[in-house]
Design a protein around this motif. Structure first.
Motif, PDB file in Angstrom:
ATOM      1  N   THR A   1       0.816  -1.214   0.000  1.00  0.00           N
ATOM      2  CA  THR A   1       0.000   0.000   0.000  1.00  0.00           C
ATOM      3  C   THR A   1       0.849   1.264   0.000  1.00  0.00           C
ATOM      4  OG1 THR A   1      -1.709  -1.194   1.237  1.00  0.00           O
ATOM      5  CG2 THR A   1      -1.854   1.209   1.206  1.00  0.00           C
ATOM      6  N   VAL A  42      -5.419   6.156  -1.099  1.00  0.00           N
ATOM      7  CA  VAL A  42      -5.847   4.806  -0.716  1.00  0.00           C
ATOM      8  C   VAL A  42      -6.762   4.941   0.497  1.00  0.00           C
ATOM      9  CG1 VAL A  42      -5.151   2.512   0.051  1.00  0.00           C
ATOM     10  CG2 VAL A  42      -3.725   3.762  -1.579  1.00  0.00           C
ATOM     11  N   LYS A  43      -8.009   4.517   0.332  1.00  0.00           N
ATOM     12  CA  LYS A  43      -9.014   4.661   1.378  1.00  0.00           C
ATOM     13  C   LYS A  43      -8.977   3.467   2.340  1.00  0.00           C
ATOM     14  CE  LYS A  43     -12.014   6.768  -2.130  1.00  0.00           C
ATOM     15  NZ  LYS A  43     -13.295   6.617  -2.859  1.00  0.00           N
ATOM     16  N   PRO A  44      -9.566   3.617   3.512  1.00  0.00           N
ATOM     17  CA  PRO A  44      -9.675   2.482   4.443  1.00  0.00           C
ATOM     18  C   PRO A  44     -10.643   1.441   3.875  1.00  0.00           C
ATOM     19  CG  PRO A  44     -10.000   4.590   5.562  1.00  0.00           C
ATOM     20  CD  PRO A  44     -10.058   4.872   4.098  1.00  0.00           C
ATOM     21  N   GLY A  45     -10.505   0.212   4.324  1.00  0.00           N
ATOM     22  CA  GLY A  45     -11.412  -0.839   3.882  1.00  0.00           C
ATOM     23  C   GLY A  45     -10.691  -2.156   3.700  1.00  0.00           C
ATOM     24  N   SER A  46     -11.452  -3.177   3.312  1.00  0.00           N
ATOM     25  CA  SER A  46     -10.876  -4.509   3.132  1.00  0.00           C
ATOM     26  C   SER A  46     -10.754  -4.906   1.669  1.00  0.00           C
ATOM     27  CB  SER A  46     -11.739  -5.550   3.863  1.00  0.00           C
ATOM     28  OG  SER A  46     -13.078  -5.510   3.386  1.00  0.00           O
ATOM     29  N   LYS A  89     -11.809  -1.266  -3.958  1.00  0.00           N
ATOM     30  CA  LYS A  89     -12.633  -0.181  -3.431  1.00  0.00           C
ATOM     31  C   LYS A  89     -11.802   0.807  -2.612  1.00  0.00           C
ATOM     32  CE  LYS A  89     -16.958  -2.801  -3.359  1.00  0.00           C
ATOM     33  NZ  LYS A  89     -18.058  -3.361  -2.533  1.00  0.00           N
ATOM     34  N   LYS A  90     -10.621   0.382  -2.211  1.00  0.00           N
ATOM     35  CA  LYS A  90      -9.742   1.267  -1.443  1.00  0.00           C
ATOM     36  C   LYS A  90      -9.039   2.289  -2.338  1.00  0.00           C
ATOM     37  CE  LYS A  90      -7.135  -0.584   1.765  1.00  0.00           C
ATOM     38  NZ  LYS A  90      -6.201  -1.510   2.463  1.00  0.00           N
TER      39      LYS A  90
END
Length: 284
Positions: A131, A140-144, A148-149
């Motif tokens: 990342t 880069v967004k939070p998430g799993s 989608k991040k």
């Protein structure tokens, strides 16, 4: 004197080929396109960019193949009949499909798949815990879900196919008129040059200068050529070429992730140079 010079040149070329082959075997870069297939199939989150492009890519594929067989099949058949005899019918079909594949590849990577392949590359890096590298070129967004991040891009996108690369495609095409040997030569030459661009996005994210990229590629010519040859063979398969365009991108990202984590044979020997290149890039 002439014989001695010829011998010296032969030895030099043999030496270069030997080093190149050794580099390819040691790096195991030729395995990454295959690894990319299995990794892509095992990670559904990476499928969306491919799904989103299937219809426009399919339309392009049908249009190009239909046009090529309509306008180029018979003229090429007439020429190949002089060289291949009865086999010309089959070799012309293969040649036309090969040419169609090249045109589809050129057009799609420039206008249809560019953004999607970049997202696939970045998403694969994120899924491999690289990342920090991706964050150098986009949000880069939070998430799993790794796809989608992916957020806003703020660093140069994937390089489009250059005019030089297009010219090189057509320069090499006549090699296909030579049975077997010509096709092998075409695949190798195209694959060698294809290999040089598989990490263009990685180099962009790392902010490497042109000289740093050139030095790295020159030091690992065999590795990148072997990746490029395997990737070229896969993408020459009609219809399935879009699938392999994505899996090859995934394979290139897996390779980049291994380089980044120092988990690759070619890096273990040149890690100091890699770290120095990264440090130099940060200073630019």
């Amino acid at each position: 004197m002439g014989t001695e010079k010829l011998t010296a040149i032969s030895k030099e070329d043999y030496g270069k080929a030997r080093v190149m082959a050794s580099d390819a075997v040691q790096s195991q870069a030729y395995l990454y396109p295959i690894k990319g297939i299995f990794y892509f199939l095992a990670h559904r989150s990476l499928w969306q960019p491919l799904i989103d492009r299937i219809i426009p890519y399919g339309t392009l594929t049908i249009s190009v193949i239909a046009a090529m067989f309509t306008f180029t099949y018979l003229p090429q058949l007439a020429v190949l009949l002089l060289f291949n005899g009865p086999l010309a019918v089959y070799s012309t079909v293969l040649l036309t499909l090969n040419e169609s594949s090249i045109l589809i590849h050129m057009i799609s990577r420039t206008w249809i798949l560019q953004e999607a392949l970049m997202d696939t590359f970045d998403g694969t890096l994120v899924s491999r815990n690289a990342t920090a590298v991706v964050q150098q070129g986009r949000e880069v967004k939070p998430g799993s879900d790794p796809m989608k991040k992916l957020g806003k891009v703020f660093k140069k996108r994937f390089d489009k196919m250059s005019l030089t690369a297009m010219i090189r495609y057509f320069m090499y095409l006549p090699l296909n008129f030579i049975p077997v040997v010509g096709t092998v030569a075409f695949i190798f030459l195209h694959g060698k040059h294809r290999g040089k661009v598989v990490h263009s996005r990685y180099f962009q994210l790392k902010s490497w200068s042109e000289s740093q990229r050139t030095q790295w590629l020159n030091n690992h010519t065999g590795a990148y050529a072997s990746f490029g040859v395997v990737a070229t063979l896969l993408e020459m398969i009609p219809v399935a070429s879009i699938f392999f365009s994505y899996t090859n991108t995934v394979g290139a990202a897996l390779w980049a992730a291994d380089i980044e984590s120092q988990n690759n044979a070619m890096v273990k020997e040149t890690a100091p140079n890699l770290r120095q290149a990264a440090e130099n890039a940060k200073e630019l």
